[in-house]
Enzyme design. Sequence first.
Site, PDB file in Angstrom:
ATOM      1  N   LEU A 102       0.875  -1.161   0.000  1.00  0.00           N
ATOM      2  CA  LEU A 102       0.000   0.000   0.000  1.00  0.00           C
ATOM      3  C   LEU A 102       0.918   1.217   0.000  1.00  0.00           C
ATOM      4  CD1 LEU A 102      -2.795  -0.832   2.636  1.00  0.00           C
ATOM      5  CD2 LEU A 102      -2.956  -0.917   0.151  1.00  0.00           C
ATOM      6  N   ASP A 103       0.581   2.224  -0.800  1.00  0.00           N
ATOM      7  CA  ASP A 103       1.399   3.429  -0.851  1.00  0.00           C
ATOM      8  C   ASP A 103       1.512   4.061   0.532  1.00  0.00           C
ATOM      9  OD1 ASP A 103       1.591   3.012  -3.548  1.00  0.00           O
ATOM     10  OD2 ASP A 103       0.057   4.480  -4.085  1.00  0.00           O
ATOM     11  N   LYS A 104       2.483   4.932   0.684  1.00  0.00           N
ATOM     12  CA  LYS A 104       2.755   5.557   1.973  1.00  0.00           C
ATOM     13  C   LYS A 104       1.514   6.202   2.576  1.00  0.00           C
ATOM     14  CE  LYS A 104       5.893   8.875   4.184  1.00  0.00           C
ATOM     15  NZ  LYS A 104       7.052   9.796   3.975  1.00  0.00           N
ATOM     16  N   THR A 106      -1.675   5.585   1.558  1.00  0.00           N
ATOM     17  CA  THR A 106      -2.865   4.752   1.422  1.00  0.00           C
ATOM     18  C   THR A 106      -3.081   4.027   2.744  1.00  0.00           C
ATOM     19  OG1 THR A 106      -2.571   4.446  -0.956  1.00  0.00           O
ATOM     20  CG2 THR A 106      -3.911   2.819   0.190  1.00  0.00           C
ATOM     21  N   HIS A 183       0.483   1.313  -8.512  1.00  0.00           N
ATOM     22  CA  HIS A 183      -0.400   2.485  -8.493  1.00  0.00           C
ATOM     23  C   HIS A 183      -1.617   2.295  -9.397  1.00  0.00           C
ATOM     24  CE1 HIS A 183       2.980   5.496  -7.114  1.00  0.00           C
ATOM     25  NE2 HIS A 183       2.613   4.633  -6.177  1.00  0.00           N
TER      26      HIS A 183
END
Length: 235
Positions: A102-104, A106, A183
Site C-alpha cells: 500500500l502506498d505511503k 494509502t 499504483h
Amino acid sequence: MERLDKIISNRAGISRKDAKLAISSGKVSVNGKIIRNSDLKIGENDEIFFGSNKISEKAHLYIVLNKPKGYISATEDTQQKTVLELVPPELFRNGMFPAGRLDKNTTGLMIITDDGDFAHRILSPRKHVPKKYAVTLDIPVTDEMREGFEKGIMLSDGICKTAKLIKTGDFTCDVTISEGRYHQIKRMFGCFKAEVVELHRLSMGGFSLPEDLLPGECRELTEEELKSVESRVSD
C-alpha cells in the site's frame, strides 16, 4: 520440536547470542517456570514468555493491520517508517513482511506474515483474489468511469482486468480489482483526468478490515479469517 534459543531469536527478532543471554539471565519462562537452558526442546503446546510478552510457537503468523498514513510497505528503511514498526513485540518474528503493498499515504487493510507461500497465493494475478478500496476523487464520479472500469482500462503496461466501481457519493466510490499493478487505481482514474485524494483498502477476498481495529493497530488473524482472505468472494 525446536530449541528454545532458536525460537526466542526468531520470534523476538534478536540474535541467537542475545537469545541465549536472555535465557541464562532468567528472562524466559516455559509453562510458568523460568528456564535457563537454551538447548531445551519446545513443543507446539508449550507456552513461552519472553519477559511479559508471550512468544508464539506457531509455524507461521498472520497479522491484520489497519495501516495508517505515513508508513511504507517495506521490512526496513533508514529514512522512513515501515509497517513492521507497528507490529508489537509479542506478534513480531524474524522474516515478517507485508503481503502486498500500500502506498505511503494509502490506508486500511494490510496482511503481515512470514509465510511466503501464502503471500504468493493471495497476490498472484492468476488467483484473482479481489481487493476492495474506498476511493475519494478530486472530481465527481461519473458513469463513464464506471463503464470504463467494467470494460477494462488500458494502461501503459496493458489493459486491466474488469474492475467493479460502485458510486457512494458525489466524489466517492468503492472499487474492486483482482490485480495488483503499480499504483493501479490511481492510474486507472488518471485516464479520466481524475486524481485520487484518499485511498483506503476495505477488504481482501472475503475478509473485511475489522471495524474495531483502529488505525495503527494490528492483531493475529483467526483460522476462519485466514481462510476467507484467500476466497474470491467480495461484496
